[in-house]
Write a protein that holds these residues in place. Structure first.
Motif, PDB file in Angstrom:
ATOM      1  N   ARG A 134       2.397 -10.656  14.347  1.00 28.52           N
ATOM      2  CA  ARG A 134       3.335  -9.612  14.822  1.00 28.52           C
ATOM      3  C   ARG A 134       4.316  -9.042  13.922  1.00 28.52           C
ATOM      4  O   ARG A 134       5.088  -9.415  13.370  1.00 28.52           O
ATOM      5  CB  ARG A 134       4.384 -10.332  15.772  1.00 28.52           C
ATOM      6  N   THR A 135       3.534  -7.980  13.213  1.00 29.44           N
ATOM      7  CA  THR A 135       4.014  -7.126  12.242  1.00 29.44           C
ATOM      8  C   THR A 135       4.474  -5.947  12.679  1.00 29.44           C
ATOM      9  O   THR A 135       3.439  -5.193  13.284  1.00 29.44           O
ATOM     10  CB  THR A 135       2.992  -7.108  11.041  1.00 29.44           C
ATOM     11  N   ALA A 136       5.677  -5.126  12.178  1.00 31.13           N
ATOM     12  CA  ALA A 136       6.084  -3.979  12.655  1.00 31.13           C
ATOM     13  C   ALA A 136       6.925  -3.187  11.564  1.00 31.13           C
ATOM     14  O   ALA A 136       7.500  -3.718  10.612  1.00 31.13           O
ATOM     15  CB  ALA A 136       6.928  -3.948  13.684  1.00 31.13           C
ATOM     16  N   VAL A 137       6.280  -1.744  11.455  1.00 36.03           N
ATOM     17  CA  VAL A 137       7.245  -1.129  10.853  1.00 36.03           C
ATOM     18  C   VAL A 137       8.043  -0.111  11.500  1.00 36.03           C
ATOM     19  O   VAL A 137       7.546   0.422  12.482  1.00 36.03           O
ATOM     20  CB  VAL A 137       6.334   0.033   9.851  1.00 36.03           C
ATOM     21  N   ILE A 138       9.220   0.120  11.512  1.00 36.48           N
ATOM     22  CA  ILE A 138      10.123   0.979  12.233  1.00 36.48           C
ATOM     23  C   ILE A 138      10.715   1.931  11.160  1.00 36.48           C
ATOM     24  O   ILE A 138      11.245   1.715  10.254  1.00 36.48           O
ATOM     25  CB  ILE A 138      11.294   0.165  12.614  1.00 36.48           C
ATOM     26  N   GLN A 151       7.866  -9.819  12.314  1.00 41.34           N
ATOM     27  CA  GLN A 151       8.266  -9.604  11.143  1.00 41.34           C
ATOM     28  C   GLN A 151       8.456  -8.128  10.811  1.00 41.34           C
ATOM     29  O   GLN A 151       7.368  -7.388  11.064  1.00 41.34           O
ATOM     30  CB  GLN A 151       7.077 -10.145  10.291  1.00 41.34           C
ATOM     31  N   VAL A 152       9.566  -7.678  10.602  1.00 45.15           N
ATOM     32  CA  VAL A 152       9.737  -6.069  10.716  1.00 45.15           C
ATOM     33  C   VAL A 152      10.565  -5.540   9.616  1.00 45.15           C
ATOM     34  O   VAL A 152      11.307  -6.335   8.845  1.00 45.15           O
ATOM     35  CB  VAL A 152      10.972  -5.954  11.928  1.00 45.15           C
ATOM     36  N   GLU A 153       9.890  -4.451   9.073  1.00 47.17           N
ATOM     37  CA  GLU A 153      10.497  -3.771   8.024  1.00 47.17           C
ATOM     38  C   GLU A 153      10.981  -2.303   8.397  1.00 47.17           C
ATOM     39  O   GLU A 153      10.096  -1.668   9.237  1.00 47.17           O
ATOM     40  CB  GLU A 153       9.473  -3.693   6.978  1.00 47.17           C
ATOM     41  N   ILE A 154      12.059  -1.909   8.097  1.00 45.71           N
ATOM     42  CA  ILE A 154      12.492  -0.605   8.485  1.00 45.71           C
ATOM     43  C   ILE A 154      12.539   0.578   7.296  1.00 45.71           C
ATOM     44  O   ILE A 154      12.869   0.088   6.118  1.00 45.71           O
ATOM     45  CB  ILE A 154      13.918  -0.596   9.000  1.00 45.71           C
ATOM     46  N   ALA A 155      11.842   1.375   7.592  1.00 48.43           N
ATOM     47  CA  ALA A 155      11.942   2.743   6.374  1.00 48.43           C
ATOM     48  C   ALA A 155      13.152   3.705   6.738  1.00 48.43           C
ATOM     49  O   ALA A 155      12.833   4.461   7.592  1.00 48.43           O
ATOM     50  CB  ALA A 155      10.646   3.306   6.399  1.00 48.43           C
TER      51      ALA A 155
END
Ligand SMILES: Cc1cc2nc3c(=O)[nH]c(=O)nc-3n(C[C@H](O)[C@H](O)[C@H](O)COP(=O)(O)OP(=O)(O)OC[C@H]3O[C@@H](n4cnc5c(N)ncnc54)[C@H](O)[C@@H]3O)c2cc1C
Length: 375
Positions: free
Chosen positions: A8-12, A32-36
């Motif tokens: 469960r990996t996401a880019v926001i 697991q979340v990363e925000i740009a």
């Protein structure tokens, strides 16, 4: 591939209200979340926000409503008055987080962002500033995201939460036009007058003015200028022009007018709306917040929709076996509610323009009651 329950990996894209709320809710669900975020840390546009009941209810679900109430100014009424300050109606908003807590809160934007940002990071979300998304490719259940710094992420979910002028929306091939409604809105930060304990709105002959408390000490003055072209003014002209527009209002607005000081405390924006028709998602990528549905500020509920989007997205992804099914359920739950709010806010803007304020007040009240229904 069992996407939701697998990696469960996401880019926001975007660390605004929608992006940070979605990130926190997803991270709490094991993502697991990363925000740009394209902007620098702590940068927000505008002075303050009124978080209406549904926003507070959503923030309460994340355990953040009390922090917002402590840092902001809790209130439960909108008082409508004519240009002279004579009462024309009072809307008592439903208290959605219990009778002991207020119906809504006025809060400075940087303060709200600090609260949301700190919670996202506490939940393990990585927020990267000064980067955006340069390209997106999808193959089966994977989204390949190339960031503007040249790095590449391969994730199962991409969330475009980059506001009304979203560029991620365009990268997904989901286009919408921005509608201008012949109004410019002004905001100026002022010391809070003691009498300002709720939202006060004054209907003038041409424009609408008012005040929203943001804390014990601060408030913002607002003015909606009707029947104008979309235009920009030099910064130095902002405060003198706002004071001029407030001149026709006697009484309490005269007091507020005297509090508008330098132009650095004044912002002026066009009233723009946007609404994605049809799908909000392409494969495993989805558009949320203002990027999908930006209402006019008249209902003070764009942030409420953004908070709800984040929570409903995480909830539906947690309930479905695949990302595709989760996104379909998310859009199914959100589309009509968001459309209703955008269309109602546009109708209210139109009634204001036509000086039909008394018809707008019941519309505001009934829309707040509709929004009080669970998301
Ligand atoms: C004048 C005015 C007054 C308002 N008052 C209220 C109010 O009182 N109450 C209320 O509920 N709502 C109000 N709203 C609406 C509210 O501000 C929005 O609905 C809400 O902020 C939407 O949140 P969002 O996260 O979707 O978008 P935004 O808050 O716009 O956040 C988008 C984020 O994405 C970032 N970003 C943009 N482009 C990129 C990119 N290409 N790559 C990466 N990051 C990017 C931005 O820097 C920003 O951090 C008002 C709006 C206006 C214009």
């Amino acid at each position: 591939m069992d996407s939701c329950r697998g990696a469960r990996t996401a880019v926001i894209v975007g660390a605004g209200v929608a992006g940070l709320t979605a990130a926190t809710a997803l991270a709490r669900g094991g993502w697991q979340v990363e925000i740009a975020e394209v902007g620098p840390p702590e940068a927000t546009s505008g002075w303050g926000l009124c978080l209406t009941g549904p926003a507070l209810r959503g923030l309460d679900e994340l355990g953040l409503a009390d922090a917002c109430l402590a840092a902001g100014h809790g209130m439960s009424t909108i008082t409508h008055a004519d240009v002279h300050g004579e009462p024309a109606g009072e809307v008592r908003l439903p208290r959605l987080i219990g009778a002991r807590r207020p119906a809504m809160v006025g809060i400075a934007r940087p303060v709200l962002h600090r609260i949301l940002h700190a919670e996202a990071e506490r939940c393990g979300v990585v927020v990267r500033h000064g980067v955006t998304v340069a390209a997106v490719d999808q193959e089966r259940d994977l989204v390949r995201v190339r960031l503007s710094d040249g790095t590449v992420r391969q994730v199962v979910l991409l969330v475009a939460a980059d506001g009304i002028r979203s560029s991620a929306r365009g990268l997904l091939g989901l286009e919408t036009s921005l509608e201008f409604h012949g109004q410019m809105v002004w905001r100026a930060l002022v010391p809070r007058p003691r009498w300002a304990t709720g939202i006060h709105q004054f209907a003038g002959k041409a424009d609408t003015a008012g005040l929203v408390p943001l804390s014990d000490r601060q408030a913002y003055v607002f003015l909606t200028e009707n029947g104008v072209e979309r235009s920009a003014l030099p910064d130095a002209e902002l405060a003198p022009r706002l004071r001029q527009l407030l001149e026709p209002f006697p009484g309490r607005v005269e007091e507020i007018r005297s509090l508008v000081s330098g132009s650095e405390s004044v912002v002026r924006r066009p009233v723009l709306t946007a609404l994605l028709e049809g799908a909000w998602n392409r494969g495993n990528a989805v558009v949320i917040g203002d990027a999908a549905h930006a209402p006019a500020p008249q209902m003070a509920s764009g942030a409420a929709l953004a908070v709800e989007d984040g929570l409903v997205l995480a909830c539906e992804l947690g309930r479905h076996a695949t990302v595709a099914a989760g996104l379909q359920a998310f859009v199914g739950r959100r589309a009509q509610r968001c459309r209703t709010l955008v269309e109602t806010s546009v109708a209210i803007a139109g009634l204001e323009q036509a000086q039909r304020h008394r018809e707008a007040y019941p519309l505001v009240e009934s829309c707040h009651r509709l929004m009080a229904e669970p998301a």
